[in-house]
Design a protein around this motif. Structure first.
Motif, PDB file in Angstrom:
ATOM      1  N   ARG A  92      53.751 -15.618  17.993  1.00 58.87           N
ATOM      2  CA  ARG A  92      54.436 -16.498  17.024  1.00 58.87           C
ATOM      3  C   ARG A  92      54.281 -15.957  15.610  1.00 58.87           C
ATOM      4  NH1 ARG A  92      52.955 -21.104  14.014  1.00 58.87           N
ATOM      5  NH2 ARG A  92      54.672 -22.615  13.709  1.00 58.87           N
ATOM      6  N   SER A 115      58.338 -17.733  21.555  1.00 60.34           N
ATOM      7  CA  SER A 115      59.757 -17.527  21.257  1.00 60.34           C
ATOM      8  C   SER A 115      60.511 -18.839  21.242  1.00 60.34           C
ATOM      9  CB  SER A 115      60.365 -16.578  22.292  1.00 60.34           C
ATOM     10  OG  SER A 115      59.697 -15.333  22.282  1.00 60.34           O
ATOM     11  N   ARG A 116      60.200 -19.717  22.200  1.00 57.93           N
ATOM     12  CA  ARG A 116      60.871 -21.017  22.240  1.00 57.93           C
ATOM     13  C   ARG A 116      60.510 -21.854  21.008  1.00 57.93           C
ATOM     14  NH1 ARG A 116      63.582 -22.529  26.982  1.00 57.93           N
ATOM     15  NH2 ARG A 116      64.147 -24.294  25.662  1.00 57.93           N
ATOM     16  N   ARG A 118      59.823 -20.715  18.094  1.00 60.68           N
ATOM     17  CA  ARG A 118      60.497 -20.142  16.922  1.00 60.68           C
ATOM     18  C   ARG A 118      62.012 -20.072  17.109  1.00 60.68           C
ATOM     19  NH1 ARG A 118      58.033 -20.331  12.360  1.00 60.68           N
ATOM     20  NH2 ARG A 118      59.482 -18.739  11.636  1.00 60.68           N
ATOM     21  N   ASN A 119      62.506 -20.619  18.224  1.00 61.05           N
ATOM     22  CA  ASN A 119      63.950 -20.634  18.502  1.00 61.05           C
ATOM     23  C   ASN A 119      64.546 -19.226  18.536  1.00 61.05           C
ATOM     24  OD1 ASN A 119      66.293 -22.035  19.158  1.00 61.05           O
ATOM     25  ND2 ASN A 119      66.985 -22.101  17.022  1.00 61.05           N
ATOM     26  N   VAL A 120      63.813 -18.314  19.178  1.00 62.41           N
ATOM     27  CA  VAL A 120      64.259 -16.928  19.350  1.00 62.41           C
ATOM     28  C   VAL A 120      64.484 -16.688  20.838  1.00 62.41           C
ATOM     29  CG1 VAL A 120      63.603 -14.495  19.103  1.00 62.41           C
ATOM     30  CG2 VAL A 120      63.018 -16.135  17.313  1.00 62.41           C
ATOM     31  N   THR A 157      65.357 -16.983  28.480  1.00 63.50           N
ATOM     32  CA  THR A 157      66.808 -16.901  28.370  1.00 63.50           C
ATOM     33  C   THR A 157      67.395 -16.135  29.550  1.00 63.50           C
ATOM     34  OG1 THR A 157      66.490 -16.804  25.962  1.00 63.50           O
ATOM     35  CG2 THR A 157      68.697 -16.307  26.814  1.00 63.50           C
ATOM     36  N   ARG A 365      72.589 -15.034  19.393  1.00 70.68           N
ATOM     37  CA  ARG A 365      71.759 -15.762  18.422  1.00 70.68           C
ATOM     38  C   ARG A 365      72.265 -15.513  17.004  1.00 70.68           C
ATOM     39  NH1 ARG A 365      67.083 -14.619  15.211  1.00 70.68           N
ATOM     40  NH2 ARG A 365      65.855 -16.517  14.849  1.00 70.68           N
ATOM     41  N   ASN A 368      75.268 -17.568  16.319  1.00 68.54           N
ATOM     42  CA  ASN A 368      74.925 -18.974  16.131  1.00 68.54           C
ATOM     43  C   ASN A 368      74.369 -19.224  14.721  1.00 68.54           C
ATOM     44  OD1 ASN A 368      75.702 -19.668  18.730  1.00 68.54           O
ATOM     45  ND2 ASN A 368      73.646 -19.386  19.582  1.00 68.54           N
ATOM     46  N   LYS A 372      76.093 -21.503  11.622  1.00 70.60           N
ATOM     47  CA  LYS A 372      75.449 -22.652  10.975  1.00 70.60           C
ATOM     48  C   LYS A 372      75.321 -22.472   9.462  1.00 70.60           C
ATOM     49  CE  LYS A 372      72.673 -23.772  15.060  1.00 70.60           C
ATOM     50  NZ  LYS A 372      71.311 -23.844  15.639  1.00 70.60           N
TER      51      LYS A 372
END
Length: 373
Positions: A92, A115-116, A118-120, A157, A365, A368, A372
């Motif tokens: 992290r 990773s989850r 940190r949304n990676v 993923t 990613r 996305n 945003k």
């Protein structure tokens, strides 16, 4: 793209295949970092990785009298929950500092959590997601592991299996892909590549490599005893542990060497413990293998069964093997001629296949994020 490889440090196979893939991605213009511990960290350092980070280990593989011990591994790994949290925090912090587009975890579970958080996106590399013994035998520990691993991998993923598609999948008996998750799993093929014309081929030696865990030393010593009484055999031996078996006129001990392929090309047979990377290499060099199985190591047992099914080698239960039995197995293995395998390998570009998956996930990613902003 900025990619982080998080690599298991138990044995060298994980580090070896990630280096092959990572260096290929660097050649394609991507920025690649490596993170590992123990033997993987040492191995990657020896190969000159520029962006390398030391992280916390998650599990301790232990053994006794030359073989893996599930009981001792579970005991030494009793703090695995806390160790995984420490591993996840290490990863992290790296993600937060370097802002990676994708994390690739080779049999490292803490990196998935990091990773989850940190949304990676995270890719998981494995050649075993299902534990079972010979002919599907199981036990309560393996059933529990299977339940936990199958659900844990849903956090990834995508899952990459660095092995050939059927019917040449060496890890076939170690993989169970749920029917409703087939789109998340890919058999990419192995990540390494080599030019066979670079090497001088012969059939002079008995190539022997079991890795560097100290508990494997007794198996080397047994082979040394065979060498002492069979002067017509020459053993070329590789061990990365702290104490090497003593060399003799027909038993040459090596520590770390920069290119194992040069030695493998000169072998009559290869004596190994049954890890996937080593078996792939033996197939590509078309060397028959003798697998001395760890009786408590289901992955090796299942890999050995597949290799025997393929007519590419023999196997023996290491816990029951004697000097006479091992000597006979060596002779039996020398009589095997594996089928040509280079065309199978040439038909699938594992490094490109894996790179395409990783970059596609990272690109989604980035899209996305742009959408945003």
């Amino acid at each position: 793209m900025k990619i982080l490889f998080v690599v298991c440090g138990e044995g060298l196979g994980h580090a070896s295949r990630c280096l092959h893939l990572g260096h290929y991605m660097q050649q394609q213009g991507h920025t690649v970092h490596f993170a590992g511990y123990g033997k993987s960290f040492d191995f990657m350092s020896q190969h000159g990785c520029t962006h390398i980070h030391r992280i916390h280990r998650e599990v301790w593989l232990e053994g006794t009298n030359g073989f893996f011990s599930l009981k001792k591994t579970l005991w030494y790994s009793k703090s695995i929950v806390f160790d995984m949290v420490r591993s996840a925090m290490s990863v992290r912090n790296l993600i937060r500092k370097y802002r990676f587009d994708c994390v690739v975890c080779d049999t490292m579970y803490g990196g998935v959590i990091a990773s989850r958080l940190r949304n990676v996106p995270v890719i998981f590399i494995t050649n075993q997601n299902h534990f079972n013994g010979h002919n599907g035998t199981t036990n309560p520990v393996w059933k529990s592991l299977n339940f936990l691993i199958q659900r844990y991998l849903r956090l990834a993923t995508h899952v990459i299996i660095p092995d050939y598609p059927a019917p040449d999948t060496v890890s076939e008996y170690n993989i169970l892909v749920p029917e409703n998750e087939r789109s998340r799993y890919s058999y990419t093929g192995p990540f390494y590549d080599f030019d066979p014309s670079r090497y001088t081929y012969s059939k002079k030696t008995i190539f022997t490599s079991f890795g560097g865990e100290p508990y494997k030393l007794p198996m080397y010593l047994m082979l040394k005893m065979i060498a002492d009484r069979r002067k017509d055999l020459f053993f070329d031996v590789f061990y990365t542990g702290p104490v090497l078996p003593e060399s003799s006129d027909n038993f040459e001990s090596h520590g770390y060497v920069p290119n194992l392929y040069e030695h493998l090309a000169e072998a009559k047979i290869a004596i190994v413990h049954g890890g996937l990377t080593t078996l792939h290499e033996a197939l590509l060099f078309e060397k028959p293998v003798l697998i001395i199985m760890d009786p408590d190591h289901p992955e090796q047992q299942n890999n050995a069964k597949k290799i025997v099914d393929m007519g590419a080698g023999t196997s023996v239960d290491g816990r029951r093997v004697t000097l006479d039995m091992l000597e006979k197995k060596i002779a039996e293995t020398m009589d095997i001629t594996p089928k040509p395998f280079r065309e199978v390998h040439a038909a699938i570009n594992g490094r490109k296949n894996a790179t395409d998956i990783i970059t596609a996930v990272a690109a989604r990613r980035q899209l996305n994020i742009r959408g945003k902003s």
